[in-house]
Design a protein around this motif. Structure first.
Motif, PDB file in Angstrom:
ATOM      1  N   HIS A   1      -4.016  -0.138  -2.044  1.00 24.48           N
ATOM      2  CA  HIS A   1      -3.085  -1.000  -2.774  1.00 24.48           C
ATOM      3  C   HIS A   1      -1.688  -0.407  -2.785  1.00 24.48           C
ATOM      4  CE1 HIS A   1      -5.214  -4.450  -4.503  1.00 24.48           C
ATOM      5  NE2 HIS A   1      -6.279  -3.724  -4.233  1.00 24.48           N
ATOM      6  N   LEU A   2      -1.603   0.909  -3.029  1.00 24.51           N
ATOM      7  CA  LEU A   2      -0.301   1.579  -3.020  1.00 24.51           C
ATOM      8  C   LEU A   2       0.370   1.438  -1.672  1.00 24.51           C
ATOM      9  CD1 LEU A   2      -1.338   4.923  -4.681  1.00 24.51           C
ATOM     10  CD2 LEU A   2       0.139   3.197  -5.654  1.00 24.51           C
ATOM     11  N   LEU A   3      -0.423   1.719  -0.636  1.00 21.59           N
ATOM     12  CA  LEU A   3       0.125   1.772   0.708  1.00 21.59           C
ATOM     13  C   LEU A   3       0.575   0.394   1.174  1.00 21.59           C
ATOM     14  CD1 LEU A   3       0.482   4.137   2.493  1.00 21.59           C
ATOM     15  CD2 LEU A   3      -1.749   3.773   3.455  1.00 21.59           C
ATOM     16  N   LEU A   4      -0.233  -0.626   0.892  1.00 19.52           N
ATOM     17  CA  LEU A   4       0.119  -1.975   1.343  1.00 19.52           C
ATOM     18  C   LEU A   4       1.383  -2.459   0.651  1.00 19.52           C
ATOM     19  CD1 LEU A   4      -3.337  -3.732   1.620  1.00 19.52           C
ATOM     20  CD2 LEU A   4      -1.963  -2.670   3.392  1.00 19.52           C
ATOM     21  N   GLU A   5       1.468  -2.159  -0.646  1.00 19.75           N
ATOM     22  CA  GLU A   5       2.646  -2.569  -1.406  1.00 19.75           C
ATOM     23  C   GLU A   5       3.910  -1.950  -0.813  1.00 19.75           C
ATOM     24  OE1 GLU A   5       3.866  -1.605  -5.851  1.00 19.75           O
ATOM     25  OE2 GLU A   5       1.768  -2.190  -5.661  1.00 19.75           O
ATOM     26  N   GLU A   6       3.815  -0.659  -0.510  1.00 16.38           N
ATOM     27  CA  GLU A   6       4.958   0.073   0.029  1.00 16.38           C
ATOM     28  C   GLU A   6       5.361  -0.480   1.398  1.00 16.38           C
ATOM     29  OE1 GLU A   6       7.703   2.470  -1.179  1.00 16.38           O
ATOM     30  OE2 GLU A   6       5.871   2.094  -2.332  1.00 16.38           O
ATOM     31  N   CYS A   7       4.361  -0.811   2.209  1.00 17.92           N
ATOM     32  CA  CYS A   7       4.649  -1.291   3.563  1.00 17.92           C
ATOM     33  C   CYS A   7       5.269  -2.676   3.551  1.00 17.92           C
ATOM     34  CB  CYS A   7       3.377  -1.307   4.389  1.00 17.92           C
ATOM     35  SG  CYS A   7       2.886   0.338   4.798  1.00 17.92           S
ATOM     36  N   GLU A   8       4.797  -3.531   2.654  1.00 17.10           N
ATOM     37  CA  GLU A   8       5.388  -4.866   2.527  1.00 17.10           C
ATOM     38  C   GLU A   8       6.868  -4.733   2.187  1.00 17.10           C
ATOM     39  OE1 GLU A   8       3.228  -8.244   1.655  1.00 17.10           O
ATOM     40  OE2 GLU A   8       2.572  -7.188   3.464  1.00 17.10           O
ATOM     41  N   LYS A   9       7.134  -3.835   1.234  1.00 13.94           N
ATOM     42  CA  LYS A   9       8.474  -3.696   0.707  1.00 13.94           C
ATOM     43  C   LYS A   9       9.456  -3.214   1.760  1.00 13.94           C
ATOM     44  CE  LYS A   9       9.816  -1.351  -3.329  1.00 13.94           C
ATOM     45  NZ  LYS A   9       9.189  -0.626  -4.419  1.00 13.94           N
ATOM     46  N   ARG A  10       9.004  -2.263   2.592  1.00 13.47           N
ATOM     47  CA  ARG A  10       9.925  -1.665   3.554  1.00 13.47           C
ATOM     48  C   ARG A  10       9.746  -2.219   4.958  1.00 13.47           C
ATOM     49  NH1 ARG A  10       9.890   4.686   2.596  1.00 13.47           N
ATOM     50  NH2 ARG A  10       9.563   4.736   0.361  1.00 13.47           N
ATOM     51  N   ASN A  11       8.818  -3.153   5.105  1.00 13.73           N
ATOM     52  CA  ASN A  11       8.555  -3.731   6.408  1.00 13.73           C
ATOM     53  C   ASN A  11       8.156  -2.670   7.435  1.00 13.73           C
ATOM     54  OD1 ASN A  11       8.241  -5.938   7.999  1.00 13.73           O
ATOM     55  ND2 ASN A  11      10.334  -5.856   8.802  1.00 13.73           N
ATOM     56  N   LEU A  12       7.243  -1.801   7.046  1.00 11.74           N
ATOM     57  CA  LEU A  12       6.753  -0.770   7.961  1.00 11.74           C
ATOM     58  C   LEU A  12       5.679  -1.359   8.871  1.00 11.74           C
ATOM     59  CD1 LEU A  12       6.168   2.227   5.544  1.00 11.74           C
ATOM     60  CD2 LEU A  12       8.173   1.760   6.916  1.00 11.74           C
ATOM     61  N   GLY A  13       5.553  -0.792  10.056  1.00 14.62           N
ATOM     62  CA  GLY A  13       4.424  -1.130  10.917  1.00 14.62           C
ATOM     63  C   GLY A  13       3.318  -0.113  10.718  1.00 14.62           C
ATOM     64  N   MET A  14       2.081  -0.535  10.839  1.00 12.41           N
ATOM     65  CA  MET A  14       0.975   0.411  10.628  1.00 12.41           C
ATOM     66  C   MET A  14      -0.069   0.285  11.715  1.00 12.41           C
ATOM     67  SD  MET A  14       0.206   0.007   6.646  1.00 12.41           S
ATOM     68  CE  MET A  14      -0.795   1.360   6.214  1.00 12.41           C
ATOM     69  N   MET A  15      -0.669   1.430  12.063  1.00 20.28           N
ATOM     70  CA  MET A  15      -1.879   1.390  12.859  1.00 20.28           C
ATOM     71  C   MET A  15      -2.976   1.998  11.995  1.00 20.28           C
ATOM     72  SD  MET A  15      -2.646   2.862  16.632  1.00 20.28           S
ATOM     73  CE  MET A  15      -3.641   4.309  16.468  1.00 20.28           C
ATOM     74  N   ILE A  16      -4.060   1.285  11.828  1.00 17.14           N
ATOM     75  CA  ILE A  16      -5.098   1.704  10.892  1.00 17.14           C
ATOM     76  C   ILE A  16      -6.394   1.927  11.649  1.00 17.14           C
ATOM     77  CG2 ILE A  16      -6.458   0.985   8.903  1.00 17.14           C
ATOM     78  CD1 ILE A  16      -3.860  -0.819   8.309  1.00 17.14           C
ATOM     79  N   ILE A  17      -6.835   3.176  11.674  1.00 16.16           N
ATOM     80  CA  ILE A  17      -8.099   3.487  12.325  1.00 16.16           C
ATOM     81  C   ILE A  17      -9.183   3.509  11.259  1.00 16.16           C
ATOM     82  CG2 ILE A  17      -9.367   5.299  13.516  1.00 16.16           C
ATOM     83  CD1 ILE A  17      -6.772   6.049  14.855  1.00 16.16           C
ATOM     84  N   THR A  18     -10.247   2.788  11.474  1.00 16.09           N
ATOM     85  CA  THR A  18     -11.301   2.773  10.460  1.00 16.09           C
ATOM     86  C   THR A  18     -12.653   2.435  11.076  1.00 16.09           C
ATOM     87  OG1 THR A  18     -12.045   1.763   8.413  1.00 16.09           O
ATOM     88  CG2 THR A  18     -10.766   0.373   9.858  1.00 16.09           C
ATOM     89  N   HIS A  19     -13.698   2.854  10.396  1.00 13.48           N
ATOM     90  CA  HIS A  19     -15.053   2.494  10.800  1.00 13.48           C
ATOM     91  C   HIS A  19     -15.511   1.234  10.078  1.00 13.48           C
ATOM     92  CE1 HIS A  19     -16.213   6.531  12.469  1.00 13.48           C
ATOM     93  NE2 HIS A  19     -16.752   5.675  13.296  1.00 13.48           N
ATOM     94  N   ASN A  20     -14.874   1.010   8.936  1.00  9.37           N
ATOM     95  CA  ASN A  20     -15.385   0.034   7.999  1.00  9.37           C
ATOM     96  C   ASN A  20     -14.853  -1.354   8.342  1.00  9.37           C
ATOM     97  OD1 ASN A  20     -15.992  -1.474   5.739  1.00  9.37           O
ATOM     98  ND2 ASN A  20     -15.746   0.266   4.358  1.00  9.37           N
ATOM     99  N   LYS A  21     -15.737  -2.218   8.833  1.00  7.28           N
ATOM    100  CA  LYS A  21     -15.334  -3.554   9.278  1.00  7.28           C
ATOM    101  C   LYS A  21     -14.691  -4.359   8.153  1.00  7.28           C
ATOM    102  CE  LYS A  21     -16.531  -5.066  13.526  1.00  7.28           C
ATOM    103  NZ  LYS A  21     -17.737  -4.510  14.142  1.00  7.28           N
ATOM    104  N   SER A  22     -15.309  -4.320   6.968  1.00  9.05           N
ATOM    105  CA  SER A  22     -14.772  -5.166   5.895  1.00  9.05           C
ATOM    106  C   SER A  22     -13.422  -4.652   5.411  1.00  9.05           C
ATOM    107  CB  SER A  22     -15.758  -5.278   4.735  1.00  9.05           C
ATOM    108  OG  SER A  22     -16.575  -4.169   4.629  1.00  9.05           O
ATOM    109  N   LEU A  23     -13.221  -3.321   5.490  1.00 13.72           N
ATOM    110  CA  LEU A  23     -11.905  -2.791   5.122  1.00 13.72           C
ATOM    111  C   LEU A  23     -10.852  -3.270   6.121  1.00 13.72           C
ATOM    112  CD1 LEU A  23     -10.236  -0.854   3.319  1.00 13.72           C
ATOM    113  CD2 LEU A  23     -10.691   0.898   4.999  1.00 13.72           C
ATOM    114  N   ALA A  24     -11.202  -3.236   7.410  1.00 12.86           N
ATOM    115  CA  ALA A  24     -10.270  -3.683   8.442  1.00 12.86           C
ATOM    116  C   ALA A  24      -9.888  -5.143   8.212  1.00 12.86           C
ATOM    117  CB  ALA A  24     -10.883  -3.495   9.819  1.00 12.86           C
ATOM    118  N   GLU A  25     -10.881  -5.971   7.875  1.00 15.66           N
ATOM    119  CA  GLU A  25     -10.581  -7.386   7.622  1.00 15.66           C
ATOM    120  C   GLU A  25      -9.663  -7.557   6.418  1.00 15.66           C
ATOM    121  OE1 GLU A  25     -14.383  -9.204   7.287  1.00 15.66           O
ATOM    122  OE2 GLU A  25     -14.826  -8.790   9.402  1.00 15.66           O
ATOM    123  N   ARG A  26      -9.851  -6.691   5.428  1.00 12.84           N
ATOM    124  CA  ARG A  26      -9.050  -6.766   4.214  1.00 12.84           C
ATOM    125  C   ARG A  26      -7.585  -6.422   4.447  1.00 12.84           C
ATOM    126  NH1 ARG A  26      -9.564  -9.125  -0.909  1.00 12.84           N
ATOM    127  NH2 ARG A  26     -11.784  -9.067  -1.143  1.00 12.84           N
TER     128      ARG A  26
END
Lengths: 305, 209
Positions: free
Chosen positions: B165-190
């Motif tokens: 939640h912290l990270l997404l909020e910060e990225c929206e605000k500053r328009n950052l690009g992200m690459m997210i590596i994860t194993h968790n399918k439902s997290l990726a969808e979220r």
């Protein structure tokens, strides 16, 4: 049949402060849990809540600066550090969390076979878990992390144990292999083995367990059948388990504030109270384990909620 | 802005097997790209290459058509899987936080970092608390892209949700690009705006791993 019963367990470590002053660090307190034959009990909780200590306490593997109170019975017999030894390797199998638990100067084939095993079964298990044939002649340092972990799993399945204590058995396995291992656990449980599965991966626990024990700051807050976590989330008894389920990405992904208290500065009463939305004056008193709606819970508000 | 990797090939030694072969991808500002794939398929290696910690054997990483800067603050920042391994154990938390820049009080409040933690050693904080420091540390105003390598895998569900939640909020605000590596399918969808499967991009022929 009741295989393992833990009653009011307390584990503490003697530690030193500045100037050789000794103090007791209580990491597990008021813990009650039982495992029946034919069921998988998953212990879930965040890191640092004392899950691994629980396994080590049951098996008498804790270091010398620790001491424990409370009662542990295995098949109705009271056991302690010494007397549990005679069950280990035959009746009780342990899958440790770290691959450092393998003997570094013994070839893995021989280790998996152990004292009571047979070569045929060992080869069959290795094949089943995708370990190449020459693995049995290798030393642990020659195996990769994932391989070593599979070796640990096979060594637990070697005999026909009545109780398996598995401490984080799946990290390092890919998803297919992890599901395979869990399917084996399920089959073993259906054949009458009791399994205590310790994990921080709640998805995994939901997929395979019969009952789930929620751990927080060194104690069990709730023990409930798995259906309550999957289908009837509103039936969960403790606010922490509700928050935990609610925070999963496939559910609401909604966090609550705060962090788990450190074992060094615990307070009396409910340990979850500072983060709880239902707290009031009653939470500061000692909270006993209560039976509510077919599960066990340690919360004064459980019955009215 | 755009972060692109073009035909990235990587292996550790001249004769060792290829880990990545001809991998191309691009990330726009404001986009959150999820990368999924089984372990051992080079996800973390790709993260290290894109953030400049590792040089590809061939191929190139470009930020708006230019190479990543070799010195100074890199606008592409990596957050690592093990926060306890990515901090200097001989520094106190306050020094760790101020390694690259000085976050203001408002950011620290939003991240839930308390002033009294500054005098503690890294071993005296939990994984979730340490991970917050690691995130605050890379959120300098110069940062344009964040590479998150399994940043919440070892945390419990509640802490995981807090951090995202912290990270997404910060990225929206500053328009950052992200690459997210994860194993968790439902997290990726979220959390991701698009998801790519690394085995499909990667042209390495793999024997059974």
């Amino acid at each position: 049949m009741e295989l393992l019963n833990i009653k009011e367990l307390l584990v503490a470590f003697s530690m030193y402060k500045k100037g050789f002053r000794k103090y007791e660090l209580e990491v597990i307190h008021q813990l009650s849990l039982n495992v029946n034959s034919g069921e998988i009990v998953a212990v879930v909780g965040s890191s640092g809540s004392g899950k691994s200590i629980l396994a080590e306490a049951v098996l008498g593997l804790l270091p010398k600066n620790s001491h424990m109170h409370g009662e542990i019975t295995y098949k109705g017999q009271k056991v302690d550090k010494k007397s549990i030894r005679k069950y280990m390797g035959t009746d009780i199998a342990y899958i440790p969390q770290s691959i450092d638990h393998l003997d570094p100067i013994m070839k893995v084939g021989k280790q998996v076979m152990g004292v009571h095993g047979s070569k045929e079964r060992q080869r069959k298990l290795f094949k089943q878990y995708g370990l190449p044939e020459d693995t049995e002649k290798k030393y642990p340092f020659q195996c990769s992390g994932g391989m070593a972990r599979r070796v640990l799993v096979t060594s637990a399945l070697m005999g026909k144990p009545d109780l398996i204590i598995a401490d984080e058995p799946t990290p390092g396995l890919d998803l297919k292999m992890a599901l395979e291992a869990l399917k084996d656990f399920r089959e073993l449980a259906d054949a009458g083995t009791g399994i205590l599965l310790i994990t921080h991966d709640i998805d995994l626990a939901l997929g395979v367990a019969d009952r789930i024990a929620v751990f927080y700051a060194g104690s069990v807050l709730e023990v409930a059948p798995v259906e309550d976590f999957v289908k009837h989330k509103d039936r969960l008894r403790h606010p922490y388990s509700q928050a935990l389920i609610n925070a999963l990405p496939q559910n609401n992904f909604e966090p609550i504030r705060g962090t788990q208290p450190y074992a060094g500065d615990l307070f009396s009463g409910c340990l979850f109270a500072p983060r709880c939305h239902m707290r009031d004056d009653k939470c500061a008193c000692d909270v006993p384990m209560m039976d509510v709606r077919g599960g066990k819970v340690r919360c004064v508000h459980a019955a009215d909620g | 802005m755009q972060l692109t990797g073009k035909d990235i090939c990587f292996r550790y030694k001249t004769k060792s097997p290829w880990i990545l072969k001809d991998v191309s991808l691009s990330i726009e500002s404001g986009e959150r790209v999820g990368v999924v794939g089984p372990s051992g398929y080079g996800k973390s290696t790709l993260a290290r290459i894109l953030s400049g910690y590792e040089k590809p054997v061939s191929g190139e990483v470009k930020l708006d058509g230019k190479d990543l800067p070799g010195k100074g603050y890199c606008p592409v920042q990596l957050i690592y899987q093990h926060p306890e391994l990515s901090v200097n154990p001989r520094l106190k938390m306050g020094d760790i936080l101020h390694e690259a820049w000085t976050p203001d009080k408002e950011l620290l409040d939003r991240m839930g970092i308390e002033k009294k933690w500054f005098t503690r050693w890294p071993t005296e904080l939990s994984g979730g608390e340490l991970q917050r420091f690691c995130i605050a540390r890379v959120l300098a105003p110069q940062t344009r892209f964040l590479i998150c390598d399994e940043i919440t895998t070892m945390l419990d569900a509640i802490t995981q949700a807090q951090i995202w939640h912290l990270l997404l909020e910060e990225c929206e605000k500053r328009n950052l690009g992200m690459m997210i590596i994860t194993h968790n399918k439902s997290l990726a969808e979220r959390v991701c705006t698009r998801v790519i499967e690394l085995p499909e991009l990667n042209n390495v022929e793999r024997a059974d791993v």
